[in-house]
Design a protein around this motif. Sequence first.
Motif, PDB file in Angstrom:
ATOM      1  N   SER A 540      -4.813   6.806  13.430  1.00 52.11           N
ATOM      2  CA  SER A 540      -5.515   6.221  14.579  1.00 52.11           C
ATOM      3  C   SER A 540      -4.572   5.328  15.383  1.00 52.11           C
ATOM      4  O   SER A 540      -4.823   4.138  15.571  1.00 52.11           O
ATOM      5  CB  SER A 540      -6.729   5.419  14.101  1.00 52.11           C
ATOM      6  N   GLN A 541      -3.462   5.927  15.839  1.00 51.66           N
ATOM      7  CA  GLN A 541      -2.485   5.194  16.651  1.00 51.66           C
ATOM      8  C   GLN A 541      -2.707   5.507  18.118  1.00 51.66           C
ATOM      9  O   GLN A 541      -2.921   6.661  18.495  1.00 51.66           O
ATOM     10  CB  GLN A 541      -1.063   5.586  16.238  1.00 51.66           C
ATOM     11  N   LYS A 542      -2.621   4.481  18.939  1.00 52.24           N
ATOM     12  CA  LYS A 542      -2.806   4.675  20.366  1.00 52.24           C
ATOM     13  C   LYS A 542      -1.624   5.437  20.955  1.00 52.24           C
ATOM     14  O   LYS A 542      -0.477   5.275  20.536  1.00 52.24           O
ATOM     15  CB  LYS A 542      -2.977   3.337  21.074  1.00 52.24           C
ATOM     16  N   ASN A 543      -1.958   6.283  21.954  1.00 52.01           N
ATOM     17  CA  ASN A 543      -0.976   7.027  22.757  1.00 52.01           C
ATOM     18  C   ASN A 543      -0.174   8.055  21.950  1.00 52.01           C
ATOM     19  O   ASN A 543       0.851   8.544  22.408  1.00 52.01           O
ATOM     20  CB  ASN A 543      -0.015   6.077  23.480  1.00 52.01           C
ATOM     21  N   GLN A 544      -0.634   8.362  20.728  1.00 53.62           N
ATOM     22  CA  GLN A 544      -0.002   9.445  19.976  1.00 53.62           C
ATOM     23  C   GLN A 544      -0.782  10.724  20.223  1.00 53.62           C
ATOM     24  O   GLN A 544      -1.984  10.782  20.010  1.00 53.62           O
ATOM     25  CB  GLN A 544       0.022   9.142  18.483  1.00 53.62           C
ATOM     26  N   SER A 545      -0.090  11.747  20.682  1.00 60.96           N
ATOM     27  CA  SER A 545      -0.758  12.999  21.019  1.00 60.96           C
ATOM     28  C   SER A 545      -1.159  13.754  19.757  1.00 60.96           C
ATOM     29  O   SER A 545      -0.361  13.891  18.830  1.00 60.96           O
ATOM     30  CB  SER A 545       0.169  13.881  21.869  1.00 60.96           C
ATOM     31  N   ILE A 546      -2.387  14.215  19.748  1.00 64.02           N
ATOM     32  CA  ILE A 546      -2.912  14.978  18.613  1.00 64.02           C
ATOM     33  C   ILE A 546      -3.401  16.313  19.153  1.00 64.02           C
ATOM     34  O   ILE A 546      -4.313  16.368  19.996  1.00 64.02           O
ATOM     35  CB  ILE A 546      -4.057  14.224  17.927  1.00 64.02           C
ATOM     36  N   ALA A 547      -2.788  17.389  18.691  1.00 63.88           N
ATOM     37  CA  ALA A 547      -3.111  18.714  19.207  1.00 63.88           C
ATOM     38  C   ALA A 547      -4.420  19.221  18.618  1.00 63.88           C
ATOM     39  O   ALA A 547      -4.690  19.041  17.428  1.00 63.88           O
ATOM     40  CB  ALA A 547      -1.985  19.688  18.906  1.00 63.88           C
ATOM     41  N   LEU A 548      -5.223  19.857  19.458  1.00 59.79           N
ATOM     42  CA  LEU A 548      -6.431  20.544  19.002  1.00 59.79           C
ATOM     43  C   LEU A 548      -6.073  22.006  18.781  1.00 59.79           C
ATOM     44  O   LEU A 548      -5.529  22.668  19.676  1.00 59.79           O
ATOM     45  CB  LEU A 548      -7.541  20.425  20.040  1.00 59.79           C
TER      46      LEU A 548
END
Length: 659
Positions: A540-548
């Motif tokens: 749950s880090q801000k501004n880290q991109s997580i791919a769907l």
Amino acid sequence: MNQLYKSVLLSFLAGSMALSGCQTTRKADRLFQNYDYALAIEEYQEAFAKKDPDLQGAQRLAEAYRLTGRTQEAEQWYAKVVAMPEAEPINLYHYAEALRSNGKYFEAKTQYQNYAMKVPAEAAMANAKAQACDAALKLMEEPPSAIVVNETAINSGNADFSPTVYDSGILFTSDRGSGSGKVAETGTYGWTGRPYLQMLYAQRNQDSTWQMPTPASAALNSAYHDGPAVLDSAGTTLYFTRTKMVEKAQRNPNVDPTSWVKRPLSNDYINRLEIYSARRNGATWAEVEPFTHNKVEEYSVGHPAISPDGKTLYFVSDMPGGYGATDIYYAERQEDGSWGKPVNAGNTINTAGKEMFPAFDQAGTLYFSSDMHPGFGGLDVFKAKGSRSAWTKPENLRAPVNSPKDDFGMVFMRGASNAQVGYLSSNRDSPNGTDDIYSFKLLSNAVLFVTTLERVPVKGKRSITQPLADVRLKLTPQSTTDSTVAFSDRNGEYKFGVMKGTTYDLVGDKFGYLTQSMLVAIDTVKLADTTRVTLIFDKSQKNQSIALENIYYDLDKWNIRPDAARELDKLVRMLKDNPSIKIELGSHTDSREGHGYNQVLSERRAQSAVEYLVSQGIARNRLTWKGYGETVLVNGCADGVECTEDQHQLNRRTEFKIK
């Protein structure tokens, strides 16, 4: 003369004080010898607050705590007793039993082994108990066998136990003192310091709340101990235990109607148990008759259970010729309606210890309690299939049906789905050794195998996963609040015991990661008993991109396809599981086509994904969107670079960032 008077007076006072010191436990000893253990405990406590106990006093206080079910205090005092050089070896055994009842299996095993060395004649039994401690530790690793809830609304501060399903509620046994009016006349039971056992009725409302328990029919309650009872499947005949005080005819008789401890009640009288039956007459009970094979002059019979077909009566007795302290016997109904000669149920069920509280489910499976079959400690509930004296090997019902304390008195609700719902009794939560009534819902032997993984981004490649340990897992059957909580192990795994045909809500959370959840339906069609699910966690880090994963669009289109909707539904659930976060949804294209075209296409795709999330109940103020076109490639597949289709696919992606 004056000096002589003072000397005599001082000598007299010193002698009186010394005599007084020697006699400080006289009242406690008298109460103990008369088996008024509850009062004896108070007197010993007061005496030992003023002086250190001797061996006899410490041993008697430890025994009083043991016989009243106060295992914590029994452990403390037996520890003091066994530390005294003159203590008899039997105290090691009682110390081990107290430790085991308090869940201290390693310490208990050591004391059982010490007892085996001190008393070779008892070595086989003691070593079997030591091995049971190892078995208990293994049982603790097994998935939960049931959902168990304390029925606090009907339990009192006194003993409440052994319910039987009766009308729209339960008939149960209690020493709370609210039974027949005769209780007030006869006073209290010296052993426990509480009123005599009586049968009460508690009605359960449609919303599962309870009405105040009331005394059972006057025909069922006498001036002394009554209960427990069992109602036959037809609802017309009640079989119940009644205690009778008889003149002592032999040494070492049974006394306590609930623990079957072999002690005389007084110098002249002893307690023995009998079975009675009563026939239903409208709203009352009549035709109260003794069981043909009661024989209080020689032994006890009690704890009746009736087979589902009503043809066989099972009960507990310490009659001569058994395998242990108390055994389960049966008697078959004859053609003339009488009961045949009692027969021992056999050594598959019965042991050298105590077997007690038999009961049956609707399918005819036998449930009973034992303190000798391998278990957690105290009385554990076991089940076996068969009839009469031919049974399968007893199976421990594991936790949370069983605990290190006494667990017994299992009864099943009539008409319940798969006969999996009912009540049991236990003193697991009691500081003073009294029993409570619990409701349970058994879980079948199906297993839900949960794997918890962490998603780890890899630059230029698809993300990878690795085991994530210590994830808090909460499993809740739908439409209930009965949750089971556990933590995944170092391999990111945990096995839940579940019931086939039930849908569960599974929630996983760990600090620093986004909470994940899913609905899990346990299939009833597949032969496999194991259902496997995987929860994948992102930090749950801000501004880290997580791919769907698997968000695809048709060529030159931006509408949400059904397969993409299924993937976005997972994002909907994640956002509902983490209601405080806001995200930016971003869409990316590969480098083929022009920059302007790709930018517009990615913006429309990102916007359409956001609109889908809003349509599924996610607040718009939690969402922003952005199209990146081909400006953020994850690999070197830029304009003019020859790449495979799989490489281009890595760039065609939808991601979200926590803002």
